[in-house]
Write a protein that holds these residues in place. Structure first.
Motif, PDB file in Angstrom:
ATOM      1  N   TYR A  30       0.837  -1.187   0.000  1.00 18.74           N
ATOM      2  CA  TYR A  30       0.000   0.000   0.000  1.00 18.74           C
ATOM      3  C   TYR A  30       0.880   1.249   0.000  1.00 18.74           C
ATOM      4  CZ  TYR A  30      -3.456  -3.474   1.339  1.00 18.74           C
ATOM      5  OH  TYR A  30      -4.259  -4.587   1.362  1.00 18.74           O
ATOM      6  N   GLU A  31       0.578   2.148  -0.920  1.00 17.77           N
ATOM      7  CA  GLU A  31       1.336   3.380  -1.059  1.00 17.77           C
ATOM      8  C   GLU A  31       0.423   4.576  -0.842  1.00 17.77           C
ATOM      9  OE1 GLU A  31       4.499   3.666  -1.532  1.00 17.77           O
ATOM     10  OE2 GLU A  31       5.085   1.636  -2.116  1.00 17.77           O
ATOM     11  N   ALA A  32       0.993   5.625  -0.254  1.00 15.74           N
ATOM     12  CA  ALA A  32       0.233   6.865  -0.105  1.00 15.74           C
ATOM     13  C   ALA A  32       0.021   7.527  -1.458  1.00 15.74           C
ATOM     14  CB  ALA A  32       0.951   7.820   0.851  1.00 15.74           C
ATOM     15  N   LEU A  33       0.946   7.299  -2.388  1.00 17.06           N
ATOM     16  CA  LEU A  33       0.834   7.862  -3.725  1.00 17.06           C
ATOM     17  C   LEU A  33      -0.170   7.059  -4.544  1.00 17.06           C
ATOM     18  CD1 LEU A  33       2.001   9.916  -5.795  1.00 17.06           C
ATOM     19  CD2 LEU A  33       3.691   8.172  -6.406  1.00 17.06           C
ATOM     20  N   PRO A  34      -1.155   7.710  -5.154  1.00 23.05           N
ATOM     21  CA  PRO A  34      -2.124   6.965  -5.979  1.00 23.05           C
ATOM     22  C   PRO A  34      -1.422   6.163  -7.078  1.00 23.05           C
ATOM     23  CG  PRO A  34      -2.879   9.209  -5.610  1.00 23.05           C
ATOM     24  CD  PRO A  34      -1.477   9.143  -5.085  1.00 23.05           C
ATOM     25  N   ALA A  62      17.710  -2.627 -28.547  1.00 19.95           N
ATOM     26  CA  ALA A  62      18.956  -3.393 -28.428  1.00 19.95           C
ATOM     27  C   ALA A  62      19.997  -2.628 -27.623  1.00 19.95           C
ATOM     28  CB  ALA A  62      19.501  -3.718 -29.817  1.00 19.95           C
ATOM     29  N   MET A  63      20.099  -1.315 -27.834  1.00 20.23           N
ATOM     30  CA  MET A  63      21.070  -0.510 -27.091  1.00 20.23           C
ATOM     31  C   MET A  63      20.710  -0.419 -25.608  1.00 20.23           C
ATOM     32  SD  MET A  63      23.406   0.165 -29.213  1.00 20.23           S
ATOM     33  CE  MET A  63      22.996  -1.474 -29.853  1.00 20.23           C
ATOM     34  N   ALA A  64      19.408  -0.400 -25.322  1.00 15.31           N
ATOM     35  CA  ALA A  64      18.990  -0.391 -23.920  1.00 15.31           C
ATOM     36  C   ALA A  64      19.410  -1.681 -23.229  1.00 15.31           C
ATOM     37  CB  ALA A  64      17.479  -0.200 -23.823  1.00 15.31           C
ATOM     38  N   GLY A  65      19.289  -2.797 -23.939  1.00 20.38           N
ATOM     39  CA  GLY A  65      19.707  -4.064 -23.367  1.00 20.38           C
ATOM     40  C   GLY A  65      21.209  -4.199 -23.230  1.00 20.38           C
ATOM     41  N   LEU A  66      21.952  -3.519 -24.110  1.00 25.50           N
ATOM     42  CA  LEU A  66      23.402  -3.652 -24.123  1.00 25.50           C
ATOM     43  C   LEU A  66      24.089  -2.668 -23.186  1.00 25.50           C
ATOM     44  CD1 LEU A  66      25.800  -5.097 -25.490  1.00 25.50           C
ATOM     45  CD2 LEU A  66      25.762  -3.305 -27.244  1.00 25.50           C
ATOM     46  N   TYR A  67      23.585  -1.443 -23.103  1.00 22.68           N
ATOM     47  CA  TYR A  67      24.298  -0.389 -22.384  1.00 22.68           C
ATOM     48  C   TYR A  67      23.646   0.044 -21.076  1.00 22.68           C
ATOM     49  CZ  TYR A  67      27.445   0.424 -26.319  1.00 22.68           C
ATOM     50  OH  TYR A  67      28.404   0.283 -27.286  1.00 22.68           O
ATOM     51  N   ALA A  68      22.380  -0.212 -20.895  1.00 21.45           N
ATOM     52  CA  ALA A  68      21.679   0.288 -19.705  1.00 21.45           C
ATOM     53  C   ALA A  68      21.400  -0.851 -18.735  1.00 21.45           C
ATOM     54  CB  ALA A  68      20.377   0.971 -20.125  1.00 21.45           C
ATOM     55  N   GLU A  69      22.005  -0.812 -17.568  1.00 24.57           N
ATOM     56  CA  GLU A  69      21.771  -1.846 -16.564  1.00 24.57           C
ATOM     57  C   GLU A  69      20.389  -1.649 -15.941  1.00 24.57           C
ATOM     58  OE1 GLU A  69      24.826  -2.693 -13.692  1.00 24.57           O
ATOM     59  OE2 GLU A  69      26.294  -1.613 -14.901  1.00 24.57           O
ATOM     60  N   PRO A  70      19.623  -2.716 -15.745  1.00 28.57           N
ATOM     61  CA  PRO A  70      18.298  -2.591 -15.128  1.00 28.57           C
ATOM     62  C   PRO A  70      18.331  -1.897 -13.768  1.00 28.57           C
ATOM     63  CG  PRO A  70      18.567  -4.770 -16.088  1.00 28.57           C
ATOM     64  CD  PRO A  70      19.906  -4.086 -16.179  1.00 28.57           C
ATOM     65  N   MET A  71      19.400  -2.120 -12.981  1.00 31.99           N
ATOM     66  CA  MET A  71      19.468  -1.484 -11.669  1.00 31.99           C
ATOM     67  C   MET A  71      19.456   0.030 -11.779  1.00 31.99           C
ATOM     68  SD  MET A  71      22.502  -1.251  -8.888  1.00 31.99           S
ATOM     69  CE  MET A  71      23.006   0.256  -9.722  1.00 31.99           C
ATOM     70  N   TRP A  72      20.199   0.561 -12.760  1.00 37.23           N
ATOM     71  CA  TRP A  72      20.244   2.006 -12.959  1.00 37.23           C
ATOM     72  C   TRP A  72      18.893   2.524 -13.444  1.00 37.23           C
ATOM     73  CZ3 TRP A  72      24.255   5.533 -12.142  1.00 37.23           C
ATOM     74  CH2 TRP A  72      25.470   4.970 -11.729  1.00 37.23           C
ATOM     75  N   LEU A  73      18.298   1.853 -14.399  1.00 35.62           N
ATOM     76  CA  LEU A  73      17.030   2.309 -14.957  1.00 35.62           C
ATOM     77  C   LEU A  73      15.916   2.285 -13.919  1.00 35.62           C
ATOM     78  CD1 LEU A  73      17.049   0.516 -18.447  1.00 35.62           C
ATOM     79  CD2 LEU A  73      17.808   2.832 -17.899  1.00 35.62           C
ATOM     80  N   GLU A  74      15.783   1.174 -13.203  1.00 40.62           N
ATOM     81  CA  GLU A  74      14.691   1.051 -12.242  1.00 40.62           C
ATOM     82  C   GLU A  74      14.922   1.915 -11.007  1.00 40.62           C
ATOM     83  OE1 GLU A  74      12.067  -0.172 -13.068  1.00 40.62           O
ATOM     84  OE2 GLU A  74      12.506  -1.599 -14.675  1.00 40.62           O
ATOM     85  N   GLY A  75      16.151   1.957 -10.524  1.00 36.06           N
ATOM     86  CA  GLY A  75      16.448   2.809  -9.373  1.00 36.06           C
ATOM     87  C   GLY A  75      16.185   4.270  -9.677  1.00 36.06           C
ATOM     88  N   ASP A  76      16.570   4.706 -10.863  1.00 32.06           N
ATOM     89  CA  ASP A  76      16.343   6.091 -11.256  1.00 32.06           C
ATOM     90  C   ASP A  76      14.857   6.388 -11.388  1.00 32.06           C
ATOM     91  OD1 ASP A  76      17.276   8.713 -12.425  1.00 32.06           O
ATOM     92  OD2 ASP A  76      16.231   7.910 -14.169  1.00 32.06           O
ATOM     93  N   ALA A  77      14.064   5.441 -11.885  1.00 35.75           N
ATOM     94  CA  ALA A  77      12.618   5.651 -12.003  1.00 35.75           C
ATOM     95  C   ALA A  77      11.968   5.760 -10.628  1.00 35.75           C
ATOM     96  CB  ALA A  77      11.986   4.523 -12.813  1.00 35.75           C
ATOM     97  N   VAL A  78      12.460   4.998  -9.653  1.00 34.47           N
ATOM     98  CA  VAL A  78      11.935   5.111  -8.286  1.00 34.47           C
ATOM     99  C   VAL A  78      12.325   6.463  -7.689  1.00 34.47           C
ATOM    100  CG1 VAL A  78      11.988   4.133  -5.966  1.00 34.47           C
ATOM    101  CG2 VAL A  78      11.937   2.619  -7.941  1.00 34.47           C
ATOM    102  N   VAL A  79      13.537   6.935  -7.977  1.00 31.37           N
ATOM    103  CA  VAL A  79      13.941   8.272  -7.533  1.00 31.37           C
ATOM    104  C   VAL A  79      12.985   9.316  -8.098  1.00 31.37           C
ATOM    105  CG1 VAL A  79      15.709  10.058  -7.755  1.00 31.37           C
ATOM    106  CG2 VAL A  79      16.379   7.728  -7.185  1.00 31.37           C
ATOM    107  N   ALA A  80      12.619   9.181  -9.369  1.00 29.07           N
ATOM    108  CA  ALA A  80      11.716  10.143 -10.009  1.00 29.07           C
ATOM    109  C   ALA A  80      10.345  10.137  -9.349  1.00 29.07           C
ATOM    110  CB  ALA A  80      11.582   9.824 -11.501  1.00 29.07           C
ATOM    111  N   GLU A  81       9.794   8.955  -9.095  1.00 30.87           N
ATOM    112  CA  GLU A  81       8.459   8.907  -8.499  1.00 30.87           C
ATOM    113  C   GLU A  81       8.478   9.439  -7.074  1.00 30.87           C
ATOM    114  OE1 GLU A  81       7.833   4.440  -6.668  1.00 30.87           O
ATOM    115  OE2 GLU A  81       8.027   4.605  -8.844  1.00 30.87           O
ATOM    116  N   THR A  82       9.621   9.359  -6.399  1.00 29.59           N
ATOM    117  CA  THR A  82       9.748   9.887  -5.044  1.00 29.59           C
ATOM    118  C   THR A  82       9.952  11.395  -5.056  1.00 29.59           C
ATOM    119  OG1 THR A  82      10.737   7.778  -4.351  1.00 29.59           O
ATOM    120  CG2 THR A  82      11.002   9.655  -2.866  1.00 29.59           C
ATOM    121  N   ALA A  83      10.799  11.873  -5.974  1.00 31.87           N
ATOM    122  CA  ALA A  83      11.116  13.298  -6.019  1.00 31.87           C
ATOM    123  C   ALA A  83       9.959  14.145  -6.540  1.00 31.87           C
ATOM    124  CB  ALA A  83      12.346  13.522  -6.892  1.00 31.87           C
TER     125      ALA A  83
END
Length: 285
Positions: A119-123, A161-182
């Motif tokens: 359960y999140e306070a954010l809708p 293909a470039m997202a799979g090759l150069y972007a680590e999931p940890m960076w992408l998902e962690g950054d998206a959580v930072v965005a939803e928090t900020a």
């Protein structure tokens, strides 16, 4: 005569290759075939939704447009779709709570049923639109700078293909959580359950290395990459005063794809060390 046939065949092949085609690379969801689909449009988005969910589609459109000016600001990338509105596909009949941004074709897919165990306070609407919009902006690096000419040749598959090759999931998902928090007054970064295992582990002396937290360790529980990515990226943003660390990460990939050790290249100017050796400072802080 045979030479003429070969020349004619080659000309026909060149003509066929020059015709633009579109196809779906892969699909998500398990929507009933009997559903009738409709669409609504706003300034930047085109929502495709099942019959009977008009009001829900309108709410998502308002939320998407509300956060659009802010969701990608610190990534360094804007929406590059040749002026086209970005497609958003609804899945209202699925029993999962999730979302994704995928290329080939480029689209955002939203599973609109909220989570029943967290359960999140954010809708849910706002959390989903912020998080997935951040991914939408992140993915633009695959069709920019050095990669841009290749996206014209290989189409949208190149970006994926470039997202799979150069972007680590940890960076992408962690950054998206930072965005939803900020960008909200809540978000998972402010939820007690999200980082509570790390708090208990550090308090009991369980100070594993960054790689063990990331890949897991035999016999010990490790939280998912969302929590680890959030803690790592938010640490760089605040402790080392680098709110645009994701822009540095993505631009390094799109401007200098030959750099193999990207984490070290980004981290060293900030902390003087690589990510693995910087993580203990972030955890202690």
């Amino acid at each position: 005569m045979r030479l003429h046939i070969r020349i004619l065949t080659a000309l026909v092949a060149l003509f066929v290759c020059g015709i633009p085609v579109g196809a779906q690379f892969y699909s998500m969801g398990a929507d009933p075939a009997s559903l009738r689909w409709y669409q609504k449009e706003s300034e930047h988005f085109k929502v495709v939704y099942p019959c009977g969910t008009d009001s829900l589609a309108s709410k998502y459109l308002r939320s998407l447009e509300r956060y659009f000016p802010y969701a990608g600001r610190s990534t360094g990338f804007g929406l590059r779709e040749g002026g086209k509105k970005f497609p958003v596909l609804f899945h209202t009949r699925a029993n999962i709570s999730n979302g994704s941004v995928a290329w080939a074709p480029s689209r955002m897919e939203l599973f609109t049923n909220p989570s029943t165990d967290k359960y999140e306070a954010l809708p849910w609407i706002d959390m989903l639109t912020i998080h997935e919009q951040r991914h939408m902006f992140q993915m633009q690096f695959g069709q920019s700078h050095v990669f841009r000419p290749f996206s014209y040749i290989f189409g949208e598959m190149w970006c994926g293909a470039m997202a799979g090759l150069y972007a680590e999931p940890m960076w992408l998902e962690g950054d998206a959580v930072v965005a939803e928090t900020a960008l909200s007054s809540s978000g998972r970064g402010r939820s007690a359950y999200f980082l509570n295992y790390y708090m208990a582990a550090f308090d009991s002396g369980d100070m594993r290395t960054f790689q063990k937290w990331k890949t897991g360790e035999q016999g010990k529980y490790s939280p998912d990459i969302y929590a680890l990515g959030y803690m790592t990226i938010s640490g760089y943003r605040v402790k080392y005063d680098c709110p645009d660390i994701m822009r540095r990460y993505l631009e390094t990939a799109s401007r200098k794809p030959y750099i193999i050790w990207r984490n070290l290249y980004i981290s060293k100017p900030l902390s003087g060390r690589n990510v693995s050796n910087t993580f203990p400072e972030i955890a202690a802080w």
